[in-house]
Design a protein around this motif. Structure first.
Motif, PDB file in Angstrom:
ATOM      1  N   THR A  80      12.918  81.629   3.267  1.00  0.00           N
ATOM      2  CA  THR A  80      12.766  82.087   1.850  1.00  0.00           C
ATOM      3  C   THR A  80      12.691  81.085   0.723  1.00  0.00           C
ATOM      4  N   GLN A  85       8.827  80.046  -0.829  1.00  0.00           N
ATOM      5  CA  GLN A  85       8.707  79.616  -2.140  1.00  0.00           C
ATOM      6  C   GLN A  85       7.714  78.509  -2.190  1.00  0.00           C
ATOM      7  N   VAL A 119      15.080  83.733  -5.033  1.00  0.00           N
ATOM      8  CA  VAL A 119      15.287  83.390  -3.842  1.00  0.00           C
ATOM      9  C   VAL A 119      16.793  83.719  -3.245  1.00  0.00           C
ATOM     10  N   SER A 160      14.889  74.597  -1.465  1.00  0.00           N
ATOM     11  CA  SER A 160      14.141  74.878  -2.653  1.00  0.00           C
ATOM     12  C   SER A 160      13.527  73.812  -3.103  1.00  0.00           C
TER      13      SER A 160
END
Length: 255
Positions: A80, A85, A119, A160
């Motif tokens: 994720t 992303q 997220v 991320s």
């Protein structure tokens, strides 16, 4: 009725409300995407069930699910925060969505905050589902839940940053190919399914420094071994988070 009672007062909504609305939109878009659902839900669930019920990989002493569940949770975070992303943001950048949103009343930092919240919401749903599946397979988690939460947050920040760095510097097609390739490579060599002890001694020190290895081993130390807090794994994740987010902030291109 006095004059001006219904006079419009144009202006942007409060930043908090804009972030909440954008985060809700980002979450709905992610959950409606079939490819993202495959990465975030289907693949981790299938891996957990398959390798927990079929004796394919030697996971050491104890039940296989006790080894696999923490690794699959780490895989869910990576799918994720990094893969999903990176791909979504890369194509938003290609189609000019980010450029238009950057010119809207929503500040750019608020847009990234909304993406991060999306997220986190998705990860909560993933972890809840995978935990239910693992418990049904006989998983017996141990350790401090706060340590687990801290590791997951650090892992999310690390992945991320790397995902945004990739999406903000590469073309969308290159991001799609690279993100999926990295996902597969880290799935195989990150200690998710196959213990790092099975790899050659020369490669093991390098593999242990990968964010997926640090997250999966850290979660395993807590949930399987009952450790209070694996500071070594947390330090590796924190370093990746600082490097990834710092590089993404510096090199991210909105157009």
């Amino acid at each position: 009725m006095s004059a001006g009672t219904y006079t419009p007062e144009p202006g942007a909504a409060p930043v908090g409300r804009m972030i909440a609305a954008q985060a809700a939109l980002e979450t709905r878009m992610l959950l409606r995407n079939g490819e993202q659902l495959l990465l975030t839900v289907v693949i981790p669930s299938l891996l957990l069930v398959l390798f927990s019920t079929v004796d394919i990989v030697d996971t050491g002493s104890g039940r296989a699910v006790d080894f696999l569940a923490p690794g699959v949770l780490a895989l869910a975070v990576m799918s994720t925060a990094f893969t999903g992303q990176a791909i979504a943001t890369g194509f938003e950048r290609r189609y000019g969505v980010l450029k238009r949103l950057g010119a809207s009343p929503l500040p750019r930092w608020a847009l990234m905050t909304a993406k991060t919240l999306s997220v986190l919401v998705t990860e909560v749903l993933q972890i809840a589902l995978l935990t239910v599946i693992a418990l049904a397979l006989g998983w017996s988690p141990q350790g401090n839940p706060l340590s687990v939460v801290l590791l997951l947050v650090l892992g999310t920040a690390a992945f991320s940053g790397l995902g945004l760095l990739m999406a903000g510097t590469l073309r969308a097609e290159a991001t799609l190919a690279a993100a999926n390739l990295v996902f597969l490579l880290l799935l195989v060599g990150g200690g998710v399914i196959v213990p790092l002890e099975k790899f050659p001694d020369a490669a093991r020190p390098v593999l242990e420094l990968l964010p997926i290895s640090a997250l999966s081993d850290g979660l395993r130390d807590v949930l399987r071994g009952g450790a209070s807090m694996p500071w070594g794994a947390a330090g590796i994740l924190a370093a990746w988070a600082v490097l990834g987010l710092g590089a993404a902030a510096k090199f991210f291109r909105w157009e």
